[in-house]
Each structure stands twice: as structure tokens, then as C-alpha cells.
Design an enzyme around this catalytic site. Sequence first.
Site, PDB file in Angstrom:
ATOM      1  N   PRO A   9      13.400  44.940  -4.976  1.00 18.53           N
ATOM      2  CA  PRO A   9      12.997  43.541  -5.131  1.00 18.53           C
ATOM      3  C   PRO A   9      11.968  43.088  -4.102  1.00 18.53           C
ATOM      4  CG  PRO A   9      15.354  43.738  -5.455  1.00 18.53           C
ATOM      5  CD  PRO A   9      14.883  45.078  -4.984  1.00 18.53           C
TER       6      PRO A   9
ATOM      7  N   LYS B 198      -1.635  45.182   7.525  1.00 20.91           N
ATOM      8  CA  LYS B 198      -0.378  45.783   7.963  1.00 20.91           C
ATOM      9  C   LYS B 198      -0.677  46.946   8.899  1.00 20.91           C
ATOM     10  CE  LYS B 198       2.109  44.460   3.789  1.00 20.91           C
ATOM     11  NZ  LYS B 198       2.979  44.913   2.690  1.00 20.91           N
TER      12      LYS B 198
ATOM     13  N   ASP C 248       9.529  53.636  -3.846  1.00 19.76           N
ATOM     14  CA  ASP C 248      10.273  52.576  -3.154  1.00 19.76           C
ATOM     15  C   ASP C 248      10.277  51.284  -3.975  1.00 19.76           C
ATOM     16  OD1 ASP C 248      11.847  51.550  -1.153  1.00 19.76           O
ATOM     17  OD2 ASP C 248      10.185  51.035   0.178  1.00 19.76           O
TER      18      ASP C 248
ATOM     19  N   GLY D 220       8.046  43.705   9.097  1.00 19.11           N
ATOM     20  CA  GLY D 220       8.911  44.488   8.225  1.00 19.11           C
ATOM     21  C   GLY D 220       9.478  45.662   8.993  1.00 19.11           C
ATOM     22  N   GLY D 221      10.166  46.556   8.296  1.00 18.60           N
ATOM     23  CA  GLY D 221      10.807  47.669   8.970  1.00 18.60           C
ATOM     24  C   GLY D 221       9.831  48.674   9.537  1.00 18.60           C
ATOM     25  N   MET D 222       8.603  48.716   8.986  1.00 16.32           N
ATOM     26  CA  MET D 222       7.678  49.754   9.444  1.00 16.32           C
ATOM     27  C   MET D 222       6.354  49.187   9.912  1.00 16.32           C
ATOM     28  SD  MET D 222       6.341  51.393   5.869  1.00 16.32           S
ATOM     29  CE  MET D 222       5.403  50.408   4.700  1.00 16.32           C
ATOM     30  N   SER D 223       6.149  47.876   9.855  1.00 19.23           N
ATOM     31  CA  SER D 223       4.830  47.318  10.094  1.00 19.23           C
ATOM     32  C   SER D 223       4.885  46.032  10.913  1.00 19.23           C
ATOM     33  CB  SER D 223       4.137  46.995   8.765  1.00 19.23           C
ATOM     34  OG  SER D 223       4.084  48.108   7.924  1.00 19.23           O
TER      35      SER D 223
END
Length: 785
Positions: A168, A66, A165, A46-49
Site C-alpha cells: 500500500p 531520495k 515490493d 523512509g526505511g532506506m532513504s
Amino acid sequence: MAGAALTRYCSPFSFAAAPLLTLDLREQLEAVVGAAYAIDRELTPGGMSRIFVAEDRKLGRKVVVKVLAPEIAGSISVDRFTREIQLAARLQHPHIVPLLSAGELPPERSGGTSLPYYTMPLIQGESLRTRLARGKVPLADASRVTREVADALAYAHANGVVHRDIKPENILLSGEHALVLDFGIAKALDASKTQDGSAITATGVAIGTPAYMSPEQAAGDAGIDARSDVYSLAAVLYEMLTGQPPFTGPTAAAIIAKRFVGPPAPIRTVDANIPSSIEKAIERAMAPEVDRRYSTATEFLGALLEQAGERPHDATAVERSIAVLPFANMSADAESEYFSDGMTEEIINALANLPGLRVAARTSSFAFKGKHMDLRTVAGQLGVKTLLEGSVRRAGDRLRITAQLINAADGYHIWSQRFDRQLEDVFAIQDEIARAIADQLEVKLLAGHDSLVRPGTRSIEAYDLYLKGRYHWTRRGGGLRQAVDYFNQAIAADSEFASAYAGLADAETLLLVWGYVNGRDYEERAHRAVERAMALGASHAEPHFSLAMYHYWVGSDPVAAEREFMRAAELNPSWAVPPVYCGVVLAVMGRGAEARELIERGRQLEPLSALVQALGAAAYAGMGDAQSVAECADRAMECNPASPLSQWVHGIALRLRGDLDGAVEALERGVDSSARSPFLLVPLGIVLAETGQRESARALWEELRNRDVHPWTSATLQWHIGDTAGAIAEFERGVAAPKGGRAVCLIPPFPGSEELRRHPGWQAALNRAGLGAIAQTWRSPSPPA
């Protein structure tokens, strides 16, 4: 499965097939958590993990681990992040995915930077983002998702946690429920920023996601509260109903800027069929000024529920109409659910015999099981004026049954009663409830009908075992073997019980269809059961349906199957499955126009039945109508995404759209949920071969060869992995094999099967089996325009 695309599970991230990233971080993670978790595989990040699937060594359950990306971790205080995670981990709610544990990879193991990680359960299903990729969400389903998310938010807000946050990607759809992911993570990141924490803001993680964040969140206000989450939830609802986010733009900055100007375009300008009260509720929830919004998620949900009276179904509902909602199991033993479900079905069947009363079908009513929706919304979806709900508490031979007849328009009880009786009185109770409803709705009983409930047996033991059999039969997969066992026990208790024989025939037939068993002895068992069912109950629809299933799947006789399906439809006009199944049969025989008429009749009778929608998709696949395949497959997934049949037709639809990876994932889910049925292993292997994963496809073929399946089943996959000569030899060998396994040629051809069906060797084998003319009627659909 080596080389296969990864099975999709609920997550805010895309779990599509992807090669593993470098093993450095995985090795570091294993060194730290290896004693507690066995790392299985890495998923698309994902974007951070970085995200890993692991197995809890003590409990044997799958979890997601994560690990924050180094560029994120370097800008936060790990201690403060961990403290915030601990606060969020206290949230325990049915619609919140819990945080299980947290920790960190020490600097010496992670390149000089401490990397925090946290774990949560691996939830099977799909994200709302994945669902939205298939198009708009029907109003009833969107309302359910919103209700459940709002319930989760209200609980979290009451415990001092704002999500920050909602989007979907962070809403998971598992079975028939919505769950919210990553509660507290955005707050933890924001609260743990160091003085040089600009990197977090740059990623958009701490402040939310541009398409859904509130104006105050976008402005970086520190004191955001529950109203920010309400704004985001309304934005998600907007997208569910219209298929597009409320604000769009070429860049994140452009999207953010629009929300400072005013609310999004009125939702009814996108879809005029959406009730005006929903438009007003969303507009208020997304007001740019915080003070104009609903103050709580509960208040927003209450405003949405006010729309139930505007449902178009209410105006057209038949005056004398009813839906019997699944009776709640209040027994101490959760396994007694089969009995409460059976009670519900018997009352539905009894009321269906009343002239002048429209009764919602069983599958339509059961689509709302456990959803706790507003009754007016339920009635609007089912197009009825009244609802019957109740509960069953069983303790040994004692029963306590409550029932309430409710006017859907105002929610008032028209009639209610409690029955405290012995188990042996269960048929009398069912009849009393049906008669009370007839009296309250002023429906006249048929002359000569001294009883509305006709259970087919007076043996309570046989009846109880039969209910257990039907309960497991509806679950397919491994439940079919349990169903066979219970039906046999019911027959042993009452050898004259026609419904038990019909249930046994259905279960034995489906064991053959799904490839769990093979051989003439199984065919003979199904034949004996269906003959006995017809001898005892030929005046009822159920035995005729069972006989039709046997003729089609075991006897490979579509003409006889058509006759019996139509007879079942005549005897029970409100039952949607016989006409839809007959539509499949007519499609086999090349009678497309008649098939379409029957399929659409069934879909109108039971629009909320995943089985009906999946059968429609299968028939349309054989007729070459790709657009209808996609429509029915999408609806099947909306009705029951956990059903193996839904996942099967979903795989077909994705393959037609050119999404091979998505088709693999859908079919893998179907394989898992069907206890690795050959019925789904074959199409999965075909698509794997198409994607170039021939070794994985070959592994499935080897699995089939080592199981007792019909030669035609394994040969179909054998062809697609490139062994033409071997496949044709297997088809020839299968001509003399039992008939039940020939069902593979009565299943609509999977896209890509054209060359096989044109091969002279395959045609010769079918001709020798007397099935050549049937197989030639199938037309493989082309991708929709």
C-alpha cells in the site's frame, strides 16, 4: 506556510509534519544538485532513504529527491545500482510514477561513502496506506485500484522489470487514479549488493515487505518473476477489502513464516459480502506454490472481472434502467471536453423525463469518467441493466457523434449509430439518441412531448458558452470566475436563456460563499441573475435551486431557502443535491429528524457524489452526530479526494478523531486546491492554533485581513488566535456589512468553537443581524465513541 504541518503528497513514506533532520545532508545535496534543483524541504524519512522536496529550476515543477541512507549505500555497488535505475527509468506508463534522474553524492561530500540518489515527480494525493487508515475500501474502488496496478505490472513485466515490493505504501492515489511508485528500486538494491550486503536483507528492503512478499521472495530466491508481484497485489487487494493484511504476527519473522504453511484465511470469513469468485481469485494468486498461481497480472485481473455477474446490484436492478456514461472527447482540441460532457448531461436530462425509466444521476455516472472499468462492474455499481456510451469529435462546425446502447449482462450492443452533422444539429442529435433508447427499452413517451430535449435556447453560440460555464462551475476554485465570464457571454448571445441566468446566479453566489469576492455589488449581481432565471424558467428545477442558494447564503433566509430547495426537488425528483442542501437548512433550524431523512434520501439517489456526501457531513456536524460526519466524510474522499469540499469535511472528521496533524494536512490540501479560499483558510487556521502553531495561524489571519473578505470571516480566526476583544469588535462591524459574508454563521461550527458561540458579544452581533436564533441551533460534535 511557516510552522504549518506539511501538505501530504503521494509517497511510500509518511509525510506527516516532522522537524527537519540535521542540515548536513541537505547542504551536501544542494552542493551537488543545486544547479538543477532548488531544495525546498525535507520530509519524514523512509526505511532506506532521506527524502527531499525540490523544484526543477528549468521546468518549475516539484520533484522528490531520495538519497539512500549511508547504512544502505555502504553495502551496495553504486555503479551497479545506477545501471539498474537506468533500466527502470525506461518504463513509461500512465500508472507508473517515472524515475526522472539519478546520481550520487561523492564520498568527499558525504562522509566517506558514496550516496546514490534518484528523483521522481511529486504527485499530489495520498498513498493507499493513508487511505487504508480510514478503513476498508469499497469493492468498486478496490477493483479499480487493482485493475490499474495490474495494468502497470503487466507493462513492466513485459519490459523485463519485476517490482518486488508491491504494498500500500508504494501505491499512490491521485485524483481518480492509482500509480505505482519505486519500480525497479528493490531490484536495483538487490542486484547491486556487495559481498557484504547482509545489511540490505536485514532492513527488508531488497526482499520486500513481510506482510506482502511471496514465499519465494521471503526465501531469498534469486529468480523470482511476475508471479511474485501477482502474489503481492492479491495481498494488497485482500487488505483493501477486509481492512487487514492477509498475514499478521508479532514479528516480521512470524509473519513470513505463515505464508509457507498455506494461503491466508478465506476472505469471506472476514466479510461474507465479498463475492466468492474474488475469494477464489485471491486464493489462487496467493498460493504458496508458484506454479499454482496466475502466470501474469493480466490473467489475475481477468479472473477478478469474472465476478461482475455476481454483483448484488444486478439482481435488484430495475428492468428498464440506464446509466449514460460520459461521452469521450475525441476532438483534436482537449479543451473541447466541456462539449462532450455537456452532450452527456443533456441526454441524461432528456431520458430522466421518460416515465418508467430509471436513469442514474449525473454525478454517479460521471464518477466513472476515464476509469475504463469493466462495463458489468459499472452497471452493478449503478444498479442498472443498460449502459449508453459514446464519443464526440468536433472540428469547427462539424460533429461526429457515436452512441452505443449496451446490455450490461452480456456486453452486447442493443443499438448503435453514428451521426455526422453540423453543429447546429446538436439538439436534434440528442433528441434522436433519447428517442432511440426509449424505443429500444420499450418506454412510452409522454403524450404531447414532441421533443425530449429542451435546451432552453436555439442559439448554438449561447448553448456552447453555457456548456463552458457549467464545465468550469463544477470545478469550483478559480473556475468560478471563468464560469461567470462564460455565463455572461451566453446571456449576451441569448438574453432569454434561463439556464444561463441560473448558472450565473450559482457562480456569483458561490464566489461570495467561498470568500473570493465581497460587497453589495456582488450580491446585487447574484440577485439580478436569479430573478431573471425565475422569470424565464420557473417551471424548471434549476432556477428554484439557484434561488434557494441565494436565499440561504446571501439573504441568510433559511425559511425561504427550504421552500425553494423543496420546490426544486419536486420538479426534478432524481436530483440529489436539492434535498441534501435542504437537509443542511433544516439542521440550521434545529429540525434534525427531518434533516436526516432528506440527507439520506439524497445519499441514496447519488451515492457516488462527493458533493452530496460532503454536504451530508456538514449537516451532521451541525447536528452533533460525529459518527455520521466520519461516515460521510470518508465516502466523500472515496468519491473525489481532490475536491476542496471533500478535503474540508475530511479535516473536520480527522479533527473529531483527535488527529490534529492529519486535519491540518487535509485542510492544507483543500486550501491549495481551492485557490486559497477563505472558506478553508479559517478552519485551517483554527486547527493550527489548536496544535500550538499560533504564528502560522496568525499569518493566515493577516492574509485574510489583507484580502477583501467579510469582517466575520477574519474575526472567526481572530478569536481562535487569542484576540477576543478584536474579534468581537469585528463581529460588530460586520453587522452593517453586506449579507453575503455572513455565511460563516450558516456553516457548521468547527470543533473547538463552543466558547466563541457562547460569548455574549458574538451573540449580540448575531442578534443585531437577525441571526441569533439560527446560530444557537448548531451543536458541536464530540469525538465518536
